[in-house]
Structure formats: structure tokens, C-alpha cells
Design a protein around this motif. Structure first.
Motif, PDB file in Angstrom:
ATOM      1  N   ALA A   1       0.815  -1.215   0.000  1.00 45.22           N
ATOM      2  CA  ALA A   1       0.000   0.000   0.000  1.00 45.22           C
ATOM      3  C   ALA A   1       0.850   1.267   0.000  1.00 45.22           C
ATOM      4  O   ALA A   1       0.495   2.257  -0.632  1.00 45.22           O
ATOM      5  N   ALA A   2       1.980   1.236   0.708  1.00 44.71           N
ATOM      6  CA  ALA A   2       2.730   2.468   0.916  1.00 44.71           C
ATOM      7  C   ALA A   2       4.005   2.575   0.093  1.00 44.71           C
ATOM      8  O   ALA A   2       4.636   3.642   0.065  1.00 44.71           O
ATOM      9  N   VAL A   3       4.441   1.501  -0.575  1.00 44.67           N
ATOM     10  CA  VAL A   3       5.719   1.543  -1.287  1.00 44.67           C
ATOM     11  C   VAL A   3       5.617   0.807  -2.623  1.00 44.67           C
ATOM     12  O   VAL A   3       4.713  -0.003  -2.839  1.00 44.67           O
ATOM     13  N   VAL A   4       6.582   1.110  -3.491  1.00 43.41           N
ATOM     14  CA  VAL A   4       6.795   0.335  -4.717  1.00 43.41           C
ATOM     15  C   VAL A   4       8.235  -0.167  -4.663  1.00 43.41           C
ATOM     16  O   VAL A   4       9.176   0.639  -4.609  1.00 43.41           O
ATOM     17  N   ALA A   5       8.424  -1.488  -4.651  1.00 48.16           N
ATOM     18  CA  ALA A   5       9.756  -2.089  -4.634  1.00 48.16           C
ATOM     19  C   ALA A   5      10.101  -2.553  -6.045  1.00 48.16           C
ATOM     20  O   ALA A   5       9.310  -3.255  -6.686  1.00 48.16           O
ATOM     21  N   MET A   6      11.288  -2.166  -6.529  1.00 48.91           N
ATOM     22  CA  MET A   6      11.661  -2.440  -7.917  1.00 48.91           C
ATOM     23  C   MET A   6      13.071  -3.009  -8.000  1.00 48.91           C
ATOM     24  O   MET A   6      13.920  -2.720  -7.152  1.00 48.91           O
ATOM     25  N   ALA A   7      13.308  -3.812  -9.035  1.00 48.96           N
ATOM     26  CA  ALA A   7      14.632  -4.403  -9.268  1.00 48.96           C
ATOM     27  C   ALA A   7      14.816  -4.584 -10.769  1.00 48.96           C
ATOM     28  O   ALA A   7      14.000  -4.125 -11.575  1.00 48.96           O
ATOM     29  N   SER A   8      15.899  -5.266 -11.148  1.00 49.21           N
ATOM     30  CA  SER A   8      16.203  -5.469 -12.559  1.00 49.21           C
ATOM     31  C   SER A   8      16.911  -6.799 -12.750  1.00 49.21           C
ATOM     32  O   SER A   8      17.617  -7.277 -11.853  1.00 49.21           O
ATOM     33  N   ALA A   9      16.754  -7.383 -13.932  1.00 51.65           N
ATOM     34  CA  ALA A   9      17.497  -8.596 -14.272  1.00 51.65           C
ATOM     35  C   ALA A   9      18.917  -8.270 -14.719  1.00 51.65           C
ATOM     36  O   ALA A   9      19.749  -9.158 -14.851  1.00 51.65           O
ATOM     37  N   ARG A  10      19.207  -6.975 -14.925  1.00 52.19           N
ATOM     38  CA  ARG A  10      20.509  -6.583 -15.461  1.00 52.19           C
ATOM     39  C   ARG A  10      21.518  -6.195 -14.398  1.00 52.19           C
ATOM     40  O   ARG A  10      22.698  -6.013 -14.698  1.00 52.19           O
ATOM     41  N   HIS A  11      21.097  -6.041 -13.173  1.00 50.31           N
ATOM     42  CA  HIS A  11      22.022  -5.703 -12.081  1.00 50.31           C
ATOM     43  C   HIS A  11      21.404  -6.144 -10.761  1.00 50.31           C
ATOM     44  O   HIS A  11      20.269  -6.636 -10.724  1.00 50.31           O
ATOM     45  N   GLN A  12      22.160  -5.984  -9.657  1.00 54.47           N
ATOM     46  CA  GLN A  12      21.755  -6.542  -8.370  1.00 54.47           C
ATOM     47  C   GLN A  12      21.202  -5.514  -7.391  1.00 54.47           C
ATOM     48  O   GLN A  12      20.993  -5.832  -6.220  1.00 54.47           O
ATOM     49  N   ALA A  13      20.965  -4.311  -7.830  1.00 50.77           N
ATOM     50  CA  ALA A  13      20.414  -3.294  -6.933  1.00 50.77           C
ATOM     51  C   ALA A  13      18.894  -3.342  -6.933  1.00 50.77           C
ATOM     52  O   ALA A  13      18.271  -3.737  -7.920  1.00 50.77           O
ATOM     53  N   SER A  14      18.310  -2.925  -5.833  1.00 53.05           N
ATOM     54  CA  SER A  14      16.856  -2.774  -5.757  1.00 53.05           C
ATOM     55  C   SER A  14      16.544  -1.408  -5.172  1.00 53.05           C
ATOM     56  O   SER A  14      17.372  -0.799  -4.480  1.00 53.05           O
ATOM     57  N   ALA A  15      15.352  -0.904  -5.462  1.00 55.00           N
ATOM     58  CA  ALA A  15      14.925   0.417  -4.983  1.00 55.00           C
ATOM     59  C   ALA A  15      13.517   0.309  -4.423  1.00 55.00           C
ATOM     60  O   ALA A  15      12.641  -0.290  -5.050  1.00 55.00           O
ATOM     61  N   VAL A  16      13.327   0.862  -3.244  1.00 51.11           N
ATOM     62  CA  VAL A  16      12.004   0.909  -2.628  1.00 51.11           C
ATOM     63  C   VAL A  16      11.592   2.372  -2.546  1.00 51.11           C
ATOM     64  O   VAL A  16      12.256   3.179  -1.887  1.00 51.11           O
ATOM     65  N   VAL A  17      10.518   2.731  -3.234  1.00 44.97           N
ATOM     66  CA  VAL A  17      10.085   4.124  -3.332  1.00 44.97           C
ATOM     67  C   VAL A  17       8.793   4.327  -2.544  1.00 44.97           C
ATOM     68  O   VAL A  17       7.856   3.537  -2.658  1.00 44.97           O
TER      69      VAL A  17
ATOM     70  N   SER B   1      22.026  -2.925  -2.416  1.00 47.57           N
ATOM     71  CA  SER B   1      22.905  -3.368  -3.495  1.00 47.57           C
ATOM     72  C   SER B   1      23.931  -4.350  -2.980  1.00 47.57           C
ATOM     73  O   SER B   1      24.366  -4.277  -1.830  1.00 47.57           O
ATOM     74  N   ALA B   2      24.343  -5.265  -3.874  1.00 47.32           N
ATOM     75  CA  ALA B   2      25.414  -6.204  -3.548  1.00 47.32           C
ATOM     76  C   ALA B   2      26.774  -5.528  -3.603  1.00 47.32           C
ATOM     77  O   ALA B   2      27.753  -6.044  -3.057  1.00 47.32           O
ATOM     78  N   SER B   3      26.857  -4.376  -4.249  1.00 47.92           N
ATOM     79  CA  SER B   3      28.137  -3.673  -4.371  1.00 47.92           C
ATOM     80  C   SER B   3      28.250  -2.593  -3.297  1.00 47.92           C
ATOM     81  O   SER B   3      27.434  -1.664  -3.256  1.00 47.92           O
ATOM     82  N   PRO B   4      29.268  -2.672  -2.435  1.00 42.59           N
ATOM     83  CA  PRO B   4      29.434  -1.642  -1.404  1.00 42.59           C
ATOM     84  C   PRO B   4      29.788  -0.277  -1.976  1.00 42.59           C
ATOM     85  O   PRO B   4      29.692   0.730  -1.274  1.00 42.59           O
TER      86      PRO B   4
END
Length: 264
Positions: free
Chosen positions: A26-42, A56-59
């Protein structure tokens, strides 16, 4: 979050490197990609705008985003932007960096090499043919990563003509101990062709603050013609560049000393 806000967020993600919606809470949209390992929660705060939380997997991702979007950072892993255009810019930069940073670049390289070798007879494994395939794919991957990391502009001059930009290794391909070093986006810079030629031959280098060092073997006249007469500084430096730059400066100093002695 109302339906219009959700639609705008999902479109911004889809168009800027986060094409998969992982959850529709209800309050967020969680997104990712098949092309990299980062995710974003908006999420959408009460005052408007957008809050973005990255994982992200990359520090190296978050420090790089902090450098680029310093004014938008609200925490170590979160950012606040006011418009959809700002959200798109933040997501696009995060996606580009995630594809360029070392772990993802190395994984993409291994997958592409495996695909290329699968098309060839088994007899080429371990031969010069395999070495050439790995080198070609690796150099293409390194260039793509450098274009992503430097925003498709020269690290020194900001020139953005793709045809004249080169991915320059600080520690040369042949000297690297592993594919990880060869593909490390911090092992070099995106430079205009003439600067790449000078950097590749250790006739220029950079100090720890990114200021260009010019070999004394380059005459004042040639330096002026090459555009080296005035102080030039890299647009930025990350801590991860330091080890590779140190390696390059040792070779630069050695080359400069040899050139100076041979000219005496």
C-alpha cells in the motif's frame, strides 16, 4: 500512495533501469532489474516528493550515489527527491552504476564469455582462440562499464562524443592478476583518444587529488598543442582508484626518468 503516484513511480523505474516491480504494498513500490543486483524501494512522504531506499550487492554503489546526489541524501542508503524527473535521474544513475561496478561487470563478463565459447568447438578451450575471445569480450565490457560510470563523458574534459572516447586502464590488461582487476571500473578512466594514448604510454598520470602529471619528455610546445598547458583535474576520484593510480604513477615515473636520461 494514490494510483497516479504508483503509476508514475513504476514508469520511472521501468524507463530507468528498474523494470521489475517486486511488491505492490500500500505504501511503497519495490523495484529491481534482471541486469544488475540493486533494488529500490520508493515511498511518498506526506509532504510530497519521493523517498528512495536502495539495496545493493556492491558496497561502492551508495558512496557513489552520495557523491552525485549529496543534497538529496537523507541517510546512508536513502534519498529524497521532489519531482518525477529527479526520481528518474536518481534511478537511472543507480542502475548505470550498478551495471558498471566490479561485481556485476565481472559476472556479466563470465556469462558472456561462456556464451561465446559455447558457440565454438570444444577443441578451442585453453587455446589462443579462447584467450582472444576473453580479451575481446572483456575490453567491450570494460568500455561499457566506463561509459556507465563516467556518464558517457571524458573523465577529464567532459567531452561526450562517443567516437573519441576510450576506456583507459591504469593497470594494463596484461599486468592484471585476474579478470576482476581487468574489469574493475576503478582501474582506469574514460578519456578522449589523445589523452588515452598518453595515459596508456605513461606520458601522463594523475596525483591523489586527480591533477594531471605530465612527463618532462613532452615539450612545452607539444604540451600546448595537446591541450596540456593549463592544469587539468579529473572530474572526481573514488578511494577505490588509489591502488591502481599508484601502480600507474610508478610506471609513469619510471618512464619519465628513462625518457629524460635518453634525451640527455
Amino acid at each position: 500512495m494514490n494510483p497516479l503516484q504508483r503509476t508514475l513511480i513504476e514508469k520511472a523505474g521501468h524507463d530507468n533501469g528498474f523494470e521489475h516491480v517486486l511488491a505492490k504494498e500500500a505504501a511503497v513500490v519495490a523495484m529491481a532489474s534482471a541486469r544488475h543486483q540493486a533494488s529500490a524501494v520508493v515511498s511518498v512522504p506526506p509532504g510530497g516528493g519521493f523517498n528512495v531506499l536502495f539495496q545493493s550487492a556492491s558496497p561502492a554503489l551508495l558512496p557513489e550515489l552520495h557523491r552525485t546526489f549529496e543534497g538529496a541524501a537523507t541517510n546512508v542508503d536513502s534519498f529524497s527527491v521532489t519531482t518525477v524527473a529527479d526520481l528518474a535521474l536518481l534511478l537511472r544513475r543507480a542502475a548505470s552504476l550498478s551495471q558498471a561496478l566490479p561485481s556485476q561487470a565481472a559476472q556479466d563478463f563470465q556469462a558472456e564469455v561462456a556464451g561465446e565459447l559455447a558457440k565454438l568447438p570444444a577443441s578451442v578451450r585453453g587455446t589462443e582462440v579462447e584467450r582472444l575471445v576473453r580479451q575481446r569480450v572483456g575490453q567491450d565490457r570494460f568500455r561499457a562499464a566506463m561509459l556507465d560510470y563516467w556518464g558517457s563523458s571524458c573523465a577529464l574534459t567532459n567531452v561526450s562524443i562517443p567516437a573519441v572516447l576510450r576506456a583507459s586502464h591504469a593497470k594494463p590488461w596484461a599486468d592484471c592478476a585476474s579478470d576482476g582487476e581487468r574489469l574493475d571500473v576503478f582501474n582506469g578512466f574514460l578519456l578522449c583518444a589523445h589523452l588515452d594514448a598518453l595515459f596508456d604510454r605513461f606520458l601522463i598520470s594523475f596525483d591523489n587529488a586527480g591533477w594531471m602529471l605530465v612527463s618532462p619528455s613532452i615539450s612545452t610546445k607539444d604540451g600546448e598543442l595537446l591541450g596540456l598547458a593549463h592544469p587539468l583535474q579529473l572530474r572526481w576520484l573514488a578511494p577505490e582508484h588509489a591502488t591502481y593510480l599508484q601502480y600507474h604513477r610508478v610506471r609513469f615515473t619510471r618512464t619519465s626518468n628513462l625518457e629524460t636520461r635518453s634525451g640527455q
